[in-house]
Design an enzyme around this catalytic site. Sequence first.
Site, short mmCIF file in Angstrom:
data_model
loop_
_atom_site.label_atom_id
_atom_site.label_comp_id
_atom_site.label_asym_id
_atom_site.label_seq_id
_atom_site.Cartn_x
_atom_site.Cartn_y
_atom_site.Cartn_z
N ASN A 1 0.84 -1.20 0.00
CA ASN A 1 0.00 0.00 0.00
C ASN A 1 0.88 1.25 0.00
OD1 ASN A 1 0.59 -0.79 2.71
ND2 ASN A 1 -1.11 0.39 3.51
N ILE A 2 0.40 2.24 -0.74
CA ILE A 2 1.15 3.50 -0.91
C ILE A 2 0.19 4.64 -0.58
CG2 ILE A 2 2.47 4.91 -2.53
CD1 ILE A 2 2.83 2.30 -4.24
N ALA B 1 -0.63 12.16 1.36
CA ALA B 1 -1.18 13.21 2.23
C ALA B 1 -2.59 13.58 1.79
CB ALA B 1 -0.27 14.43 2.21
N CYS C 1 -4.02 0.76 -2.69
CA CYS C 1 -3.93 -0.47 -1.89
C CYS C 1 -2.88 -1.41 -2.48
CB CYS C 1 -5.26 -1.21 -1.89
SG CYS C 1 -6.57 -0.42 -0.96
N GLU D 1 -3.11 -4.53 -3.18
CA GLU D 1 -3.63 -5.42 -4.24
C GLU D 1 -3.60 -4.72 -5.60
OE1 GLU D 1 -4.92 -4.67 -1.31
OE2 GLU D 1 -6.44 -6.10 -0.68
N CYS E 1 -10.66 -2.88 -4.68
CA CYS E 1 -9.70 -3.93 -5.11
C CYS E 1 -10.45 -5.15 -5.62
CB CYS E 1 -8.76 -4.29 -3.97
SG CYS E 1 -7.59 -2.96 -3.61
#
Length: 130
Positions: free
Chosen positions: A42-43, A46, A53, A55, A89
């Site tokens: 997951n990335i 801000a 996510c 996936e 996802c």
Amino acid sequence: MTDRNLIQKAEAAMKFSYSPYSRFAVGAALECEGGEVFTGCNIENAALGCTLCAERAAVAAAVSAGHRSFKRIAIASAGSSYCTPCGQCRQVLSEFSPTMEVLCSRADGRYVSYRLDKLLPASFGNEQML
Ligand code: THU
């Protein structure tokens, strides 16, 4: 590849998670029909809505390398509950392989397995547009 091997790859990907806002790290390992495995984490951002996510990061890696048919995905988190995929996802995975297997693991290494169409019944796909 065993379920356990795929989960270990998801756990390894989880280490790269960028999740300073939720502090909830997730990793995913996506196994293609031909046996290739692509991973993602997951990335966060801000601007929270820009969060990706694990996936979908794995799907992006696989599709970008020319793979569109998937057998299984393992999803790992360090939480005490099984990390099941979010609705977005589920929809993205279903676009490519609606009956693929979804392995959801938790911190102690235990996991549960679902068929994607059980997690996303009566899904919207391209047949609905014909
Ligand atoms: N997250 C995933 O990466 N996959 C899931 O299946 C559930 C949620 C991430 C998104 C966000 O970075 C954090 O977990 C908390 O929602």
